[in-house]
Design an enzyme around this catalytic site. Structure first.
Site, short mmCIF file in Angstrom:
data_model
loop_
_atom_site.label_atom_id
_atom_site.label_comp_id
_atom_site.label_asym_id
_atom_site.label_seq_id
_atom_site.Cartn_x
_atom_site.Cartn_y
_atom_site.Cartn_z
N SER A 108 18.23 -22.50 96.15
CA SER A 108 17.03 -22.68 96.96
C SER A 108 15.78 -22.16 96.26
O SER A 108 14.68 -22.27 96.81
CB SER A 108 17.19 -21.99 98.32
OG SER A 108 17.68 -20.68 98.17
N HIS A 166 14.09 -16.32 95.06
CA HIS A 166 13.19 -17.02 95.98
C HIS A 166 11.73 -16.66 95.68
O HIS A 166 10.85 -17.52 95.72
CB HIS A 166 13.52 -16.64 97.43
CG HIS A 166 14.82 -17.21 97.91
ND1 HIS A 166 16.04 -16.80 97.43
CD2 HIS A 166 15.08 -18.18 98.83
CE1 HIS A 166 17.01 -17.49 98.04
NE2 HIS A 166 16.45 -18.32 98.90
#
Length: 306
Positions: A108, A166
Site C-alpha cells: 500500500s 506508508h
C-alpha cells in the site's frame, strides 16, 4: 500463490489469513540486512507486490480499483505510472531507514503515493490561478480519497505491514505531484517556481535517504535468517518454517547416494546424472582408473625384464 505453495499460518501468527511470515522474506519482502549486506537490491521493488494475506490483499485491491483506477483515467497512464512506481521505491527506502531491523511488506506504499499526488494536485489548484476550475475534475472523489486513505492507514498498525513505508510513499507522491501538476498554473514564473521547489525537495530527500541507507544504516544480522528471526518472536507458539526456498534450491543441487557419498549436480556437465568432477563417485572412479593404469605399466615393465 504463497499459501498454495507454502501453506497458511495459524491466525495467531498471521491474522490476515496468509503464509508464515518468513515466507514473505523468501518471496521478496523488505529485508534491509539482505538488501545492504547481501546486495539484494531488487527488494526495493518486490515488497510492493506482496500482501500479508487474503484480507490485506482484498482491502488493497478494493482501494486500487475504487480510487486509484479513477485517478489513472483522470491523469493518464504515463503520469499515474511514474507516481506509482517512484512512490513504491520511496516507500521501501524510507521503511528501510526507519525500521532497519524488521521484515515487512508495503504493497500500500505506492497507493499512498497516489493519494499524496492527489493532495498536491488539489493544493496546487487551490492556491494558484490555474487552467482548471476549482470545482472541476481535480476535486472529484476527494472525499473518497480521504476514506481510502483512512482504510489504508488502518493497516499501519497491523503486524508485518510497514507503517514507515506508508509515510515514504505519501511524501514521494506529494513532491512528484507538485512537479507534475504544477503545469496547470497560468503564470509562468509561479509555475516554474512551484515545479522546481517540488523537484528540489524530491531530489534532496532521495539523495539524503540513499546516503543514509548505504552508509549509516546498520540492520540487524538476525533478520538474515528469517526463519530463526520469527521463531525468536513467536517463542510461545509452534512456528513452522514451511517455505525456505534457499534450502529447497540447495537440496536440489546435492543428492546423497546409497553409499553415503554426496553427488554434486553442479559438476554434472553432461546431464547424465553422474558427477563429472569433484568429490563423490566421480572422484573415486578416477582413482580406480589411475590404479589400473599403474598395474598395466608394472606388468609391461616386468615382461620387458623377462
Amino acid at each position: 500463490g504463497m499459501i498454495a505453495f507454502c501453506g497458511a499460518a495459524p491466525l495467531t501468527i498471521n491474522w490476515s489469513v496468509g503464509p508464515y511470515p518468513d515466507t514473505l522474506s523468501e518471496f521478496g519482502a523488505k529485508n534491509p540486512y539482505l538488501m545492504i549486506e547481501m546486495n539484494q537490491w531488487w527488494r526495493f521493488f518486490t515488497p510492493q507486490m506482496l500482501n500479508t494475506g487474503v484480507i490485506h490483499l482484498l482491502c488493497n485491491a478494493y482501494v486500487q480499483l475504487e480510487t486509484a483506477a479513477f485517478y489513472e483515467r483522470e491523469w493518464g497512464s504515463r503520469r499515474w505510472g511514474v507516481i506509482y512506481f517512484c512512490s513504491a521505491v520511496g516507500s521501501t527506502i524510507v521503511s528501510s531507514i526507519l525500521d532497519p531491523d524488521t521484515i515487512g511488506v508495503s504493497s500500500s506504499g505506492a497507493l499512498m503515493g497516489i493519494f499524496g499526488a492527489k493532495f498536491a494536485e488539489v493544493l496546487t489548484l487551490t492556491i494558484f490561478d490555474t487552467f482548471y476550475r476549482r470545482d472541476g475534475a481535480a476535486f472529484q472523489h476527494l472525499g473518497g480519497t480521504l476514506c481510502s486513505l483512512v482504510t489504508v492507514c488502518l493497516f499501519c498498525a497491523a503486524p508485518l505491514v510497514d507503517w514507515s513505508g506508508h509515510i515514504g510513499g505519501l511524501a514521494t507522491g506529494f513532491f512528484l505531484g507538485m512537479v507534475l501538476f504544477g503545469k496547470f498554473i497560468r503564470k509562468i514564473h509561479l509555475k516554474a517556481a512551484w515545479q522546481l521547489l517540488g523537484l528540489a525537495i524530491f531530489i534532496a530527500c532521495l539523495g539524503t535517504a540513499i546516503n543514509e541507507l548505504v552508509y549509516h544504516v546498520a540492520p540487524s544480522a538476525a533478520t538474515g535468517d528469517a526463519c530463526a528471526y520469527y521463531k525468536s518472536i513467536f517463542v510461545n507458539q509452534e512456528y513452522d518454517c514451511t517455505c525456505q526456498l534457499g534450502n529447497i534450491y540447495a537440496s536440489s543441487l546435492y543428492t546423497y547416494g546409497d553409499d553415503g557419498y554426496v553427488d554434486d549436480a553442479l559438476n554434472d556437465d553432461d546431464g547424465d546424472g553422474d558427477d563429472d568432477g569433484g568429490d563423490g563417485d566421480g572422484e573415486r572412479d578416477g582413482e580406480d582408473a589411475n590404479d589400473e593404469d599403474r598395474n598395466d605399466q608394472q606388468d609391461h615393465d616386468k615382461n620387458e625384464d623377462e
